[in-house]
Design a protein around this motif. Structure first.
Motif, PDB file in Angstrom:
ATOM      1  N   ARG A  24       0.824  -1.210   0.000  1.00  0.00           N
ATOM      2  CA  ARG A  24       0.000   0.000   0.000  1.00  0.00           C
ATOM      3  C   ARG A  24       0.862   1.266   0.000  1.00  0.00           C
ATOM      4  NH1 ARG A  24      -2.885  -2.999   3.830  1.00  0.00           N
ATOM      5  NH2 ARG A  24      -2.113  -1.682   5.533  1.00  0.00           N
ATOM      6  N   GLU A  25       1.947   1.237   0.755  1.00  0.00           N
ATOM      7  CA  GLU A  25       2.858   2.383   0.780  1.00  0.00           C
ATOM      8  C   GLU A  25       3.484   2.603  -0.599  1.00  0.00           C
ATOM      9  OE1 GLU A  25       3.780   4.480   3.361  1.00  0.00           O
ATOM     10  OE2 GLU A  25       2.269   3.601   4.674  1.00  0.00           O
ATOM     11  N   LEU A  26       3.797   1.542  -1.286  1.00  0.00           N
ATOM     12  CA  LEU A  26       4.367   1.659  -2.642  1.00  0.00           C
ATOM     13  C   LEU A  26       3.349   2.278  -3.605  1.00  0.00           C
ATOM     14  CD1 LEU A  26       6.224  -1.770  -2.925  1.00  0.00           C
ATOM     15  CD2 LEU A  26       7.303   0.481  -2.784  1.00  0.00           C
ATOM     16  N   GLU A  27       2.093   1.843  -3.494  1.00  0.00           N
ATOM     17  CA  GLU A  27       1.065   2.417  -4.370  1.00  0.00           C
ATOM     18  C   GLU A  27       0.873   3.905  -4.087  1.00  0.00           C
ATOM     19  OE1 GLU A  27      -2.425  -0.150  -4.007  1.00  0.00           O
ATOM     20  OE2 GLU A  27      -1.852  -0.965  -5.972  1.00  0.00           O
ATOM     21  N   GLN A  28       0.977   4.278  -2.827  1.00  0.00           N
ATOM     22  CA  GLN A  28       0.855   5.689  -2.468  1.00  0.00           C
ATOM     23  C   GLN A  28       2.000   6.496  -3.089  1.00  0.00           C
ATOM     24  OE1 GLN A  28       0.724   6.388   1.737  1.00  0.00           O
ATOM     25  NE2 GLN A  28       0.034   8.499   1.523  1.00  0.00           N
ATOM     26  N   GLU A  29       3.199   5.950  -3.037  1.00  0.00           N
ATOM     27  CA  GLU A  29       4.336   6.638  -3.646  1.00  0.00           C
ATOM     28  C   GLU A  29       4.183   6.716  -5.169  1.00  0.00           C
ATOM     29  OE1 GLU A  29       8.272   5.608  -2.663  1.00  0.00           O
ATOM     30  OE2 GLU A  29       8.092   6.582  -0.706  1.00  0.00           O
ATOM     31  N   GLU A  30       3.657   5.650  -5.753  1.00  0.00           N
ATOM     32  CA  GLU A  30       3.444   5.647  -7.204  1.00  0.00           C
ATOM     33  C   GLU A  30       2.501   6.775  -7.601  1.00  0.00           C
ATOM     34  OE1 GLU A  30       2.270   2.421 -10.696  1.00  0.00           O
ATOM     35  OE2 GLU A  30       2.083   1.881  -8.579  1.00  0.00           O
ATOM     36  N   ASN A  31       1.469   6.985  -6.818  1.00  0.00           N
ATOM     37  CA  ASN A  31       0.535   8.082  -7.098  1.00  0.00           C
ATOM     38  C   ASN A  31       1.202   9.440  -6.951  1.00  0.00           C
ATOM     39  OD1 ASN A  31      -1.552   6.281  -7.597  1.00  0.00           O
ATOM     40  ND2 ASN A  31      -2.233   6.261  -5.460  1.00  0.00           N
ATOM     41  N   LEU A  32       2.084   9.580  -5.956  1.00  0.00           N
ATOM     42  CA  LEU A  32       2.775  10.851  -5.742  1.00  0.00           C
ATOM     43  C   LEU A  32       3.743  11.159  -6.878  1.00  0.00           C
ATOM     44  CD1 LEU A  32       3.514  10.560  -1.918  1.00  0.00           C
ATOM     45  CD2 LEU A  32       2.020  12.238  -3.007  1.00  0.00           C
ATOM     46  N   ILE A  33       4.389  10.116  -7.411  1.00  0.00           N
ATOM     47  CA  ILE A  33       5.367  10.330  -8.483  1.00  0.00           C
ATOM     48  C   ILE A  33       4.692  10.862  -9.740  1.00  0.00           C
ATOM     49  CG2 ILE A  33       6.892   9.100 -10.088  1.00  0.00           C
ATOM     50  CD1 ILE A  33       7.835   7.427  -7.757  1.00  0.00           C
ATOM     51  N   THR A  34       3.455  10.448  -9.978  1.00  0.00           N
ATOM     52  CA  THR A  34       2.769  10.868 -11.206  1.00  0.00           C
ATOM     53  C   THR A  34       2.560  12.372 -11.269  1.00  0.00           C
ATOM     54  OG1 THR A  34       0.599  10.494 -10.189  1.00  0.00           O
ATOM     55  CG2 THR A  34       1.563   8.667 -11.435  1.00  0.00           C
ATOM     56  N   VAL A  35       2.633  13.058 -10.122  1.00  0.00           N
ATOM     57  CA  VAL A  35       2.425  14.502 -10.144  1.00  0.00           C
ATOM     58  C   VAL A  35       3.736  15.282 -10.186  1.00  0.00           C
ATOM     59  CG1 VAL A  35       0.273  14.290  -8.862  1.00  0.00           C
ATOM     60  CG2 VAL A  35       2.392  14.724  -7.613  1.00  0.00           C
ATOM     61  N   THR A  36       4.883  14.561 -10.217  1.00  0.00           N
ATOM     62  CA  THR A  36       6.167  15.257 -10.313  1.00  0.00           C
ATOM     63  C   THR A  36       6.368  15.744 -11.734  1.00  0.00           C
ATOM     64  OG1 THR A  36       7.354  13.226 -10.804  1.00  0.00           O
ATOM     65  CG2 THR A  36       7.170  13.853  -8.480  1.00  0.00           C
ATOM     66  N   ALA A  37       7.106  16.837 -11.844  1.00  0.00           N
ATOM     67  CA  ALA A  37       7.331  17.444 -13.162  1.00  0.00           C
ATOM     68  C   ALA A  37       8.564  16.885 -13.846  1.00  0.00           C
ATOM     69  CB  ALA A  37       7.472  18.964 -13.025  1.00  0.00           C
ATOM     70  N   ASP A  38       9.511  16.324 -13.071  1.00  0.00           N
ATOM     71  CA  ASP A  38      10.787  15.876 -13.612  1.00  0.00           C
ATOM     72  C   ASP A  38      10.626  14.473 -14.197  1.00  0.00           C
ATOM     73  OD1 ASP A  38      13.370  14.971 -14.094  1.00  0.00           O
ATOM     74  OD2 ASP A  38      14.200  16.201 -12.474  1.00  0.00           O
ATOM     75  N   ALA A  39      10.708  14.379 -15.522  1.00  0.00           N
ATOM     76  CA  ALA A  39      10.497  13.091 -16.191  1.00  0.00           C
ATOM     77  C   ALA A  39      11.560  12.075 -15.824  1.00  0.00           C
ATOM     78  CB  ALA A  39      10.472  13.285 -17.712  1.00  0.00           C
ATOM     79  N   SER A  40      12.817  12.533 -15.610  1.00  0.00           N
ATOM     80  CA  SER A  40      13.891  11.601 -15.274  1.00  0.00           C
ATOM     81  C   SER A  40      13.658  10.977 -13.904  1.00  0.00           C
ATOM     82  CB  SER A  40      15.244  12.315 -15.298  1.00  0.00           C
ATOM     83  OG  SER A  40      15.285  13.345 -14.324  1.00  0.00           O
ATOM     84  N   ILE A  41      13.200  11.795 -12.944  1.00  0.00           N
ATOM     85  CA  ILE A  41      12.883  11.286 -11.612  1.00  0.00           C
ATOM     86  C   ILE A  41      11.705  10.322 -11.697  1.00  0.00           C
ATOM     87  CG2 ILE A  41      12.018  11.918  -9.324  1.00  0.00           C
ATOM     88  CD1 ILE A  41      13.588  14.487  -9.542  1.00  0.00           C
ATOM     89  N   GLU A  42      10.723  10.702 -12.519  1.00  0.00           N
ATOM     90  CA  GLU A  42       9.536   9.862 -12.658  1.00  0.00           C
ATOM     91  C   GLU A  42       9.907   8.478 -13.172  1.00  0.00           C
ATOM     92  OE1 GLU A  42       5.284   9.850 -15.096  1.00  0.00           O
ATOM     93  OE2 GLU A  42       6.519  11.669 -15.017  1.00  0.00           O
ATOM     94  N   GLY A  43      10.774   8.422 -14.215  1.00  0.00           N
ATOM     95  CA  GLY A  43      11.164   7.130 -14.782  1.00  0.00           C
ATOM     96  C   GLY A  43      11.915   6.271 -13.789  1.00  0.00           C
ATOM     97  N   GLU A  44      12.892   6.862 -13.111  1.00  0.00           N
ATOM     98  CA  GLU A  44      13.672   6.127 -12.116  1.00  0.00           C
ATOM     99  C   GLU A  44      12.792   5.692 -10.954  1.00  0.00           C
ATOM    100  OE1 GLU A  44      17.432   6.834  -9.050  1.00  0.00           O
ATOM    101  OE2 GLU A  44      16.873   8.387 -10.494  1.00  0.00           O
ATOM    102  N   GLY A  45      11.918   6.587 -10.512  1.00  0.00           N
ATOM    103  CA  GLY A  45      11.039   6.270  -9.393  1.00  0.00           C
ATOM    104  C   GLY A  45      10.118   5.113  -9.695  1.00  0.00           C
ATOM    105  N   PHE A  46       9.531   5.115 -10.908  1.00  0.00           N
ATOM    106  CA  PHE A  46       8.632   4.024 -11.285  1.00  0.00           C
ATOM    107  C   PHE A  46       9.380   2.691 -11.350  1.00  0.00           C
ATOM    108  CE2 PHE A  46       5.350   7.030 -13.099  1.00  0.00           C
ATOM    109  CZ  PHE A  46       4.353   6.626 -12.234  1.00  0.00           C
ATOM    110  N   ARG A  47      10.605   2.717 -11.863  1.00  0.00           N
ATOM    111  CA  ARG A  47      11.385   1.475 -11.945  1.00  0.00           C
ATOM    112  C   ARG A  47      11.652   0.912 -10.546  1.00  0.00           C
ATOM    113  NH1 ARG A  47      13.799   4.155 -16.306  1.00  0.00           N
ATOM    114  NH2 ARG A  47      15.412   5.074 -14.968  1.00  0.00           N
ATOM    115  N   GLU A  48      12.003   1.775  -9.619  1.00  0.00           N
ATOM    116  CA  GLU A  48      12.245   1.330  -8.245  1.00  0.00           C
ATOM    117  C   GLU A  48      10.969   0.777  -7.613  1.00  0.00           C
ATOM    118  OE1 GLU A  48      14.050   4.284  -5.821  1.00  0.00           O
ATOM    119  OE2 GLU A  48      15.860   4.430  -7.033  1.00  0.00           O
ATOM    120  N   ILE A  49       9.852   1.447  -7.871  1.00  0.00           N
ATOM    121  CA  ILE A  49       8.588   0.999  -7.282  1.00  0.00           C
ATOM    122  C   ILE A  49       8.150  -0.331  -7.874  1.00  0.00           C
ATOM    123  CG2 ILE A  49       6.104   1.500  -7.228  1.00  0.00           C
ATOM    124  CD1 ILE A  49       6.836   4.385  -6.623  1.00  0.00           C
ATOM    125  N   MET A  50       8.318  -0.512  -9.170  1.00  0.00           N
ATOM    126  CA  MET A  50       7.935  -1.782  -9.787  1.00  0.00           C
ATOM    127  C   MET A  50       8.785  -2.937  -9.242  1.00  0.00           C
ATOM    128  SD  MET A  50       5.337  -1.349 -11.633  1.00  0.00           S
ATOM    129  CE  MET A  50       5.308  -2.920 -12.481  1.00  0.00           C
TER     130      MET A  50
END
Length: 415
Positions: A136-162
């Motif tokens: 559940r904590e991971l899903e919450q972080e996944e939702n938070l990442i979607t609102v970030t503006a930095d595409a590079s952070i978003e890509g890295e963040g999603f990979r870590e979460i997956m």
């Protein structure tokens, strides 16, 4: 490898960076790399240094991640005082800091590492709750990442979460196996493989193959078990993850026992024991000792495989493919060994009986004694560790018998 004390600098691309200037996240990554190389003591030092760095920087995320890693590490090496220490420190940290719903807040790994400790203590329901909290904590972080503006952070963040989500499913699979819910574990494994065999996140595939191996073992499906073992072996070698490789060897030992290949099972356990001499391998040492107990309970002292024309003893395997007389002598003595008579008379054959059963001829001492003695000596040379003190093939009255205390297994018929 030089220790942290003797090698305080990080040298990379000719740029020298002191370890005390590296962020906690990088130190944790390096600690996990040391774990993969079986340098467990060095891994612990990196995690401790990560915690020091995070505290100095007032990095809540780094602090929680470092404590979580130290908790998991202590559980991995079976250090009970350290486990309690980090459980207490984690509780104090959680009580004193807000559980901020931001990417800089507490790390979801807190719940995963606490779940690992509960699982190792056989608290499966508690572990399941903690692993679900991790998800559940991971899903919450996944939702938070979607609102970030930095595409590079978003890509890295999603990979870590997956990758972490795959870790969560893997942990839940192990809980399901412990609870006897094989179908659920199989389903989780299939979901993980669809993602991991495509994206290949480090460490996930080998762990998943080893989990599926456990499922195959439950049903004694050795062909399926060996399939997953081969996959796990290839992946651990490909990643140079020698810590996972130890568990692959452990898997081969268990499967060999299930197949009743006791010589091979002992070989893998002996190999493992030579590799885990340090105190940090306390948990794995305990599992190896428990496996030896199972092996001794299930083992046979002498296995006569008529399909493959081989004889396995406690010490070795002997191929008798072109020596029909030898394996038939042992076969007939094995049948006599299983005869349900009194203790003194049940387990032998006279020279006359051996000649009649093996050579299919009427016994004539002058014609047959010489060839019988010759073949008995050949068998002893192949089977006995010390021919002067035979353990397997003994003289008996006017003939021979296999030692009465031996556990013997005969494999025959269609393969």
């Amino acid at each position: 490898m030089m220790s942290l004390e003797n090698n305080p600098l990080n040298i990379q691309h000719n740029i020298i960076t002191p370890l005390n200037q590296l962020p906690a996240k990088e130190l944790i990554r390096r600690g996990n790399m040391r774990m993969e190389k079986c340098e467990l003591k060095e891994a612990g030092r990196f995690f401790e240094l990560a915690l020091e760095q995070a505290k100095a920087a007032r990095d809540l995320r780094g602090i929680s991640d470092s404590i979580a890693q130290l908790l998991r590490y202590s559980s991995e090496i079976g250090n009970e005082p350290a486990i309690q220490k980090w459980v207490n420190e984690l509780e104090i940290f959680l009580a004193q800091t807000p559980d901020a719903s931001t990417l800089q807040g507490h790390s979801p790994n807190i719940w995963y590492c606490r779940g690992i400790v509960a699982f190792r203590n056989a608290q499966y329901k508690k572990a399941q709750i903690l692993f679900h909290r991790f998800w559940r904590e991971l899903e919450q972080e996944e939702n938070l990442i979607t609102v970030t503006a930095d595409a590079s952070i978003e890509g890295e963040g999603f990979r870590e979460i997956m990758r972490s989500k795959a870790q969560a499913l893997l942990a839940l699979s192990l809980v399901a196996i412990a609870q006897g819910k094989a179908k659920r574990a199989q389903y989780f494994g299939e979901v993980i493989l669809k993602y991991a065999e495509k994206e290949r996140p480090r460490g996930i595939l080998t762990s998943t193959y080893l989990m599926l191996l456990r499922l195959a073992e439950r049903t004694s499906n050795t062909e399926q078990a060996k399939f997953w073992l081969q996959k796990a072996f290839a992946e651990s070698v490909s990643e140079h993850n020698w810590y996972h490789y130890l568990f692959v060897l452990y898997g081969y030992a268990r499967v060999s026992r299930i197949e009743q290949d006791f010589v091979q099972a002992r070989f893998y356990l002996d190999l493992l024991e030579k590799a885990v001499v340090h105190d940090e391998f306390k948990n794995l040492k305990r599992e190896i000792a428990e496996e030896r107990v199972k092996l001794n309970l299930n083992r046979v002292d002498l296995e006569v495989d008529l399909n493959r024309s081989t004889i396995r003893t406690r010490e070795s395997e002997v191929n008798l493919r072109r020596q029909h007389l030898l394996i038939e002598i042992i076969h007939q003595l094995s049948l006599a060994h299983d005869h349900k008579g009194d203790e003194d008379s049940k387990q032998g054959l006279s020279k006359q009986e051996i000649i009649e059963k093996v050579w299919k001829e009427t016994y004539n001492p002058e014609a047959h004694d010489g060839k019988l003695y010759y073949n008995i000596n050949r068998i002893r040379k192949l089977l006995e560790p010390d021919q002067k003190k035979p353990q397997y093939l003994l003289n008996w009255r006017q003939g021979y018998r296999l030692a009465p205390e031996l556990k013997i297994r005969v494999i025959k018929g269609e393969k």
